[in-house]
Write a protein that holds these residues in place. Structure first.
Motif, PDB file in Angstrom:
ATOM      1  N   GLN A 275      -5.102  -7.563   0.993  1.00 34.69           N
ATOM      2  CA  GLN A 275      -5.007  -8.976   0.597  1.00 34.69           C
ATOM      3  C   GLN A 275      -4.957  -9.886   1.812  1.00 34.69           C
ATOM      4  O   GLN A 275      -5.605 -10.933   1.849  1.00 34.69           O
ATOM      5  CB  GLN A 275      -3.757  -9.195  -0.256  1.00 34.69           C
ATOM      6  CG  GLN A 275      -3.830  -8.545  -1.628  1.00 34.69           C
ATOM      7  CD  GLN A 275      -2.566  -8.806  -2.430  1.00 34.69           C
ATOM      8  OE1 GLN A 275      -2.057  -9.916  -2.488  1.00 34.69           O
ATOM      9  NE2 GLN A 275      -2.047  -7.770  -3.064  1.00 34.69           N
TER      10      GLN A 275
ATOM     11  N   ARG B  87      14.190  -5.191   1.356  1.00 32.77           N
ATOM     12  CA  ARG B  87      15.488  -5.679   0.903  1.00 32.77           C
ATOM     13  C   ARG B  87      15.882  -5.075  -0.441  1.00 32.77           C
ATOM     14  O   ARG B  87      17.043  -4.699  -0.658  1.00 32.77           O
ATOM     15  CB  ARG B  87      15.443  -7.214   0.805  1.00 32.77           C
ATOM     16  CG  ARG B  87      16.767  -7.877   0.465  1.00 32.77           C
ATOM     17  CD  ARG B  87      16.801  -9.319   0.932  1.00 32.77           C
ATOM     18  NE  ARG B  87      15.888 -10.175   0.186  1.00 32.77           N
ATOM     19  CZ  ARG B  87      16.224 -10.825  -0.931  1.00 32.77           C
ATOM     20  NH1 ARG B  87      17.440 -10.687  -1.427  1.00 32.77           N
ATOM     21  NH2 ARG B  87      15.356 -11.603  -1.538  1.00 32.77           N
TER      22      ARG B  87
ATOM     23  N   ALA C 109       2.402 -10.991  -4.819  1.00 29.19           N
ATOM     24  CA  ALA C 109       1.580 -10.221  -3.881  1.00 29.19           C
ATOM     25  C   ALA C 109       1.991  -8.758  -3.878  1.00 29.19           C
ATOM     26  O   ALA C 109       1.148  -7.850  -3.854  1.00 29.19           O
ATOM     27  CB  ALA C 109       1.689 -10.809  -2.475  1.00 29.19           C
ATOM     28  N   LEU C 110       3.292  -8.531  -3.928  1.00 31.07           N
ATOM     29  CA  LEU C 110       3.804  -7.158  -3.902  1.00 31.07           C
ATOM     30  C   LEU C 110       3.382  -6.377  -5.139  1.00 31.07           C
ATOM     31  O   LEU C 110       2.968  -5.214  -5.043  1.00 31.07           O
ATOM     32  CB  LEU C 110       5.335  -7.187  -3.784  1.00 31.07           C
ATOM     33  CG  LEU C 110       6.057  -5.842  -3.748  1.00 31.07           C
ATOM     34  CD1 LEU C 110       5.582  -5.001  -2.576  1.00 31.07           C
ATOM     35  CD2 LEU C 110       7.572  -6.043  -3.683  1.00 31.07           C
TER      36      LEU C 110
ATOM     37  N   LEU D  91      13.210  -5.394  -9.612  1.00 32.12           N
ATOM     38  CA  LEU D  91      13.048  -6.844  -9.721  1.00 32.12           C
ATOM     39  C   LEU D  91      13.994  -7.463 -10.746  1.00 32.12           C
ATOM     40  O   LEU D  91      14.154  -8.678 -10.800  1.00 32.12           O
ATOM     41  CB  LEU D  91      11.591  -7.182 -10.091  1.00 32.12           C
ATOM     42  CG  LEU D  91      10.544  -6.826  -9.031  1.00 32.12           C
ATOM     43  CD1 LEU D  91       9.142  -7.045  -9.585  1.00 32.12           C
ATOM     44  CD2 LEU D  91      10.750  -7.657  -7.764  1.00 32.12           C
TER      45      LEU D  91
ATOM     46  N   ASP E 186      16.932 -14.534  -6.648  1.00 35.17           N
ATOM     47  CA  ASP E 186      17.035 -14.671  -5.192  1.00 35.17           C
ATOM     48  C   ASP E 186      15.811 -14.148  -4.444  1.00 35.17           C
ATOM     49  O   ASP E 186      15.891 -13.769  -3.287  1.00 35.17           O
ATOM     50  CB  ASP E 186      18.285 -13.949  -4.695  1.00 35.17           C
ATOM     51  CG  ASP E 186      18.239 -12.447  -5.010  1.00 35.17           C
ATOM     52  OD1 ASP E 186      17.452 -12.052  -5.904  1.00 35.17           O
ATOM     53  OD2 ASP E 186      18.959 -11.682  -4.348  1.00 35.17           O
ATOM     54  N   ILE E 187      14.648 -14.110  -5.126  1.00 34.02           N
ATOM     55  CA  ILE E 187      13.448 -13.606  -4.460  1.00 34.02           C
ATOM     56  C   ILE E 187      12.294 -14.574  -4.654  1.00 34.02           C
ATOM     57  O   ILE E 187      12.208 -15.283  -5.652  1.00 34.02           O
ATOM     58  CB  ILE E 187      13.064 -12.212  -4.993  1.00 34.02           C
ATOM     59  CG1 ILE E 187      12.975 -12.226  -6.525  1.00 34.02           C
ATOM     60  CG2 ILE E 187      14.094 -11.185  -4.554  1.00 34.02           C
ATOM     61  CD1 ILE E 187      12.714 -10.869  -7.126  1.00 34.02           C
ATOM     62  N   ASP E 188      11.406 -14.581  -3.679  1.00 29.78           N
ATOM     63  CA  ASP E 188      10.290 -15.528  -3.664  1.00 29.78           C
ATOM     64  C   ASP E 188       9.190 -15.097  -4.636  1.00 29.78           C
ATOM     65  O   ASP E 188       8.648 -13.998  -4.519  1.00 29.78           O
ATOM     66  CB  ASP E 188       9.741 -15.602  -2.236  1.00 29.78           C
ATOM     67  CG  ASP E 188       8.499 -16.474  -2.152  1.00 29.78           C
ATOM     68  OD1 ASP E 188       8.356 -17.374  -2.988  1.00 29.78           O
ATOM     69  OD2 ASP E 188       7.673 -16.234  -1.245  1.00 29.78           O
TER      70      ASP E 188
ATOM     71  N   PRO F 116       1.085 -13.494   1.421  1.00 29.97           N
ATOM     72  CA  PRO F 116       2.383 -13.340   2.086  1.00 29.97           C
ATOM     73  C   PRO F 116       2.689 -11.874   2.389  1.00 29.97           C
ATOM     74  O   PRO F 116       3.653 -11.310   1.875  1.00 29.97           O
ATOM     75  CB  PRO F 116       3.370 -13.923   1.080  1.00 29.97           C
ATOM     76  CG  PRO F 116       2.720 -13.731  -0.250  1.00 29.97           C
ATOM     77  CD  PRO F 116       1.237 -13.789  -0.011  1.00 29.97           C
TER      78      PRO F 116
ATOM     79  N   ARG G  95      -2.591 -13.530  -8.189  1.00 29.68           N
ATOM     80  CA  ARG G  95      -1.288 -13.811  -7.574  1.00 29.68           C
ATOM     81  C   ARG G  95      -0.692 -15.101  -8.128  1.00 29.68           C
ATOM     82  O   ARG G  95       0.506 -15.181  -8.424  1.00 29.68           O
ATOM     83  CB  ARG G  95      -1.416 -13.914  -6.052  1.00 29.68           C
ATOM     84  CG  ARG G  95      -1.498 -12.591  -5.344  1.00 29.68           C
ATOM     85  CD  ARG G  95      -1.111 -12.745  -3.876  1.00 29.68           C
ATOM     86  NE  ARG G  95      -1.871 -13.780  -3.214  1.00 29.68           N
ATOM     87  CZ  ARG G  95      -2.912 -13.577  -2.408  1.00 29.68           C
ATOM     88  NH1 ARG G  95      -3.322 -12.350  -2.173  1.00 29.68           N
ATOM     89  NH2 ARG G  95      -3.534 -14.579  -1.857  1.00 29.68           N
TER      90      ARG G  95
ATOM     91  N   LEU H 193      10.552  -8.287   1.373  1.00 35.60           N
ATOM     92  CA  LEU H 193      11.192  -8.283   0.060  1.00 35.60           C
ATOM     93  C   LEU H 193      11.418  -6.858  -0.427  1.00 35.60           C
ATOM     94  O   LEU H 193      12.517  -6.507  -0.885  1.00 35.60           O
ATOM     95  CB  LEU H 193      10.312  -9.047  -0.944  1.00 35.60           C
ATOM     96  CG  LEU H 193      10.670  -8.884  -2.417  1.00 35.60           C
ATOM     97  CD1 LEU H 193      12.058  -9.451  -2.691  1.00 35.60           C
ATOM     98  CD2 LEU H 193       9.625  -9.561  -3.310  1.00 35.60           C
TER      99      LEU H 193
ATOM    100  N   VAL I 125       0.804  -6.909  -7.158  1.00 40.92           N
ATOM    101  CA  VAL I 125      -0.639  -6.655  -7.133  1.00 40.92           C
ATOM    102  C   VAL I 125      -0.965  -5.529  -6.157  1.00 40.92           C
ATOM    103  O   VAL I 125      -1.731  -4.607  -6.471  1.00 40.92           O
ATOM    104  CB  VAL I 125      -1.422  -7.931  -6.749  1.00 40.92           C
ATOM    105  CG1 VAL I 125      -2.902  -7.619  -6.547  1.00 40.92           C
ATOM    106  CG2 VAL I 125      -1.245  -9.002  -7.806  1.00 40.92           C
ATOM    107  N   ALA I 126      -0.367  -5.595  -4.974  1.00 38.71           N
ATOM    108  CA  ALA I 126      -0.626  -4.570  -3.960  1.00 38.71           C
ATOM    109  C   ALA I 126      -0.180  -3.203  -4.444  1.00 38.71           C
ATOM    110  O   ALA I 126      -0.899  -2.207  -4.303  1.00 38.71           O
ATOM    111  CB  ALA I 126       0.090  -4.933  -2.660  1.00 38.71           C
TER     112      ALA I 126
ATOM    113  N   GLY J 217      -2.113  -2.133   0.012  1.00 41.66           N
ATOM    114  CA  GLY J 217      -2.590  -3.243  -0.806  1.00 41.66           C
ATOM    115  C   GLY J 217      -2.383  -4.587  -0.143  1.00 41.66           C
ATOM    116  O   GLY J 217      -3.251  -5.469  -0.214  1.00 41.66           O
TER     117      GLY J 217
ATOM    118  N   ASP K 227       6.074 -15.903  -4.965  1.00 35.86           N
ATOM    119  CA  ASP K 227       4.776 -15.585  -4.357  1.00 35.86           C
ATOM    120  C   ASP K 227       4.795 -14.210  -3.693  1.00 35.86           C
ATOM    121  O   ASP K 227       3.805 -13.466  -3.763  1.00 35.86           O
ATOM    122  CB  ASP K 227       4.404 -16.658  -3.333  1.00 35.86           C
ATOM    123  CG  ASP K 227       4.185 -18.013  -3.993  1.00 35.86           C
ATOM    124  OD1 ASP K 227       3.449 -18.065  -4.999  1.00 35.86           O
ATOM    125  OD2 ASP K 227       4.761 -19.008  -3.510  1.00 35.86           O
ATOM    126  N   ALA K 228       5.916 -13.892  -3.060  1.00 37.14           N
ATOM    127  CA  ALA K 228       6.032 -12.568  -2.442  1.00 37.14           C
ATOM    128  C   ALA K 228       6.035 -11.486  -3.518  1.00 37.14           C
ATOM    129  O   ALA K 228       5.402 -10.436  -3.356  1.00 37.14           O
ATOM    130  CB  ALA K 228       7.299 -12.490  -1.593  1.00 37.14           C
ATOM    131  N   VAL K 229       6.743 -11.747  -4.614  1.00 37.63           N
ATOM    132  CA  VAL K 229       6.754 -10.785  -5.715  1.00 37.63           C
ATOM    133  C   VAL K 229       5.345 -10.564  -6.255  1.00 37.63           C
ATOM    134  O   VAL K 229       4.921  -9.422  -6.460  1.00 37.63           O
ATOM    135  CB  VAL K 229       7.666 -11.273  -6.862  1.00 37.63           C
ATOM    136  CG1 VAL K 229       7.532 -10.345  -8.067  1.00 37.63           C
ATOM    137  CG2 VAL K 229       9.114 -11.336  -6.402  1.00 37.63           C
TER     138      VAL K 229
END
Lengths: 205, 205
Positions: free
Chosen positions: B181, B199, A169-170, A201, A161-163, B189, A142, B196, A172-173, B177, A165-167
């Motif tokens: 985590q 959105r 995690a997303l 993205l 406009d996106i975080d 997160p 991550r 995210l 990877v998941a 996923g 860290d959230a990207v």
DNA sequence: GTCTATACGTCGATAGAC
DNA sequence: GTCTATCGACGTATAGAC
């Protein structure tokens, strides 16, 4: 599910291990990897692996401590950078990196099952080796992906406009989860779903 | 990881099962669910469950055939619609539905570990019960979510330029996923990543 | 140090008594 | 229909040969 972009930490040097022992350990590990690659993830008991490698099952615990640690070592070594056939491609998006990594790992029979087993084991209590492996992997992966996201946001290749860290995690998941679905029935739109995420993205979108 | 939006199939009626046997089976199953809810996913051996329930481990295999089938039954029953405390909320997006479902399931100790174990088992060979469970769940869940995506695309609540099946697979994968985590380190997160994704799927975005 | 031999406790599954 | 008894295999631990 596995999708590392290669996960190299420092070599697993252990106190009091001399050259001879390390070489032997490596020899056993290489042989174990071959066995996995040939026969898949089945026959993963300590005794079965020992039988194939040509040693006693006690010898395996001598070098690896436990079955769990042996499995972690096999996975790490199987996905080590020097075993990856192709170069990482510096301009790839995070999703593209995970796609490529998943493609490579999927070619090794049993590797994805092994990864799944390790992660599931990590979720149970009393399995420190698997827990450490999984936690480290997710944290590192991550972190690395988030850095790349930040770079590519600066370059205008990923929406700003996106975080990050959230990207990370997303991504990877999604990669892990889609690999699982694909293994189970083969009709899951793994590639389409990852391509979709990649597109969502991007700035123009 | 579990995030069903409730997974009800037809009841597991089996040939030659009489009312008495079914009642007893249900009695044992209810007790087993309590045990899981109280003590989490540990002590999940046939013998441990039998000890808590108050029967012999052989009695469990008599009613359930195997440990694997018992675990599947426990999971199915634990997530059955009539046990879900809240109503589904018809206007929720697919991602919101998975968030709500994950929230409910996370409140039951051990349920997520149980789910992970079942999915990992399903990926190995020679575990037909787990394989059937996982395959059915993913297929049904993706199908249901894809339908909802199509509805909400028609309503203008989800972007129209994306494939509903790919969205469904992506949402399920992300939910599973991220749950993994989050369980592993708690700092992942999870909610931010799902928000995210939610959105990104909306039209204005 | 390296490794074998061996034993312990637990596992899921099954056969057969009642 | 449910039990006891038993099976083979498992992971782990330890003693001691080399």
């Amino acid at each position: 599910m596995p999708a590392d972009t290669s996960d190299h930490a420092e070599p697993p040097r252990q106190r009091g291990a001399y050259a001879k022992g390390i070489a032997r350990r490596q020899e056993i590990l290489d042989r174990a990897i071959e066995v996995f690659a040939e026969r898949g993830a089945d026959r993963t008991s300590l005794r079965a692996i020992a039988r194939e490698v040509g040693v006693t099952h006690a010898a395996l615990t001598h070098y690896f401590g436990s079955l769990e640690e042996l499995l972690v070592a096999v996975y790490q070594e199987s996905t080590a950078p020097e075993r990856q056939p192709s170069s990482p491609a510096d301009d790839a998006t995070p999703v593209e990196m995970m796609i490529e990594s998943a493609r490579i790992n999927r070619a090794i029979p049993g590797l994805v099952q092994l990864y799944s087993t390790l992660v599931a084991t990590a979720l149970e209590e009393g399995h420190p080796a698997a827990r450490t492996f999984a936690t480290d992997r997710f944290t590192r992966l991550r972190g690395r992906l988030a850095d790349i996201v930040r770079e590519q946001q600066a370059d205008g290749r990923i929406r700003k406009d996106i975080d990050p860290d959230a990207v990370a995690a997303l991504v990877v998941a999604a990669s892990d989860g889609l690999q699982t679905q694909w293994l189970l029935d083969g009709t899951a739109p793994q590639h389409e779903a990852l391509a979709l995420l990649d597109r969502l993205l991007r700035p123009e979108s």
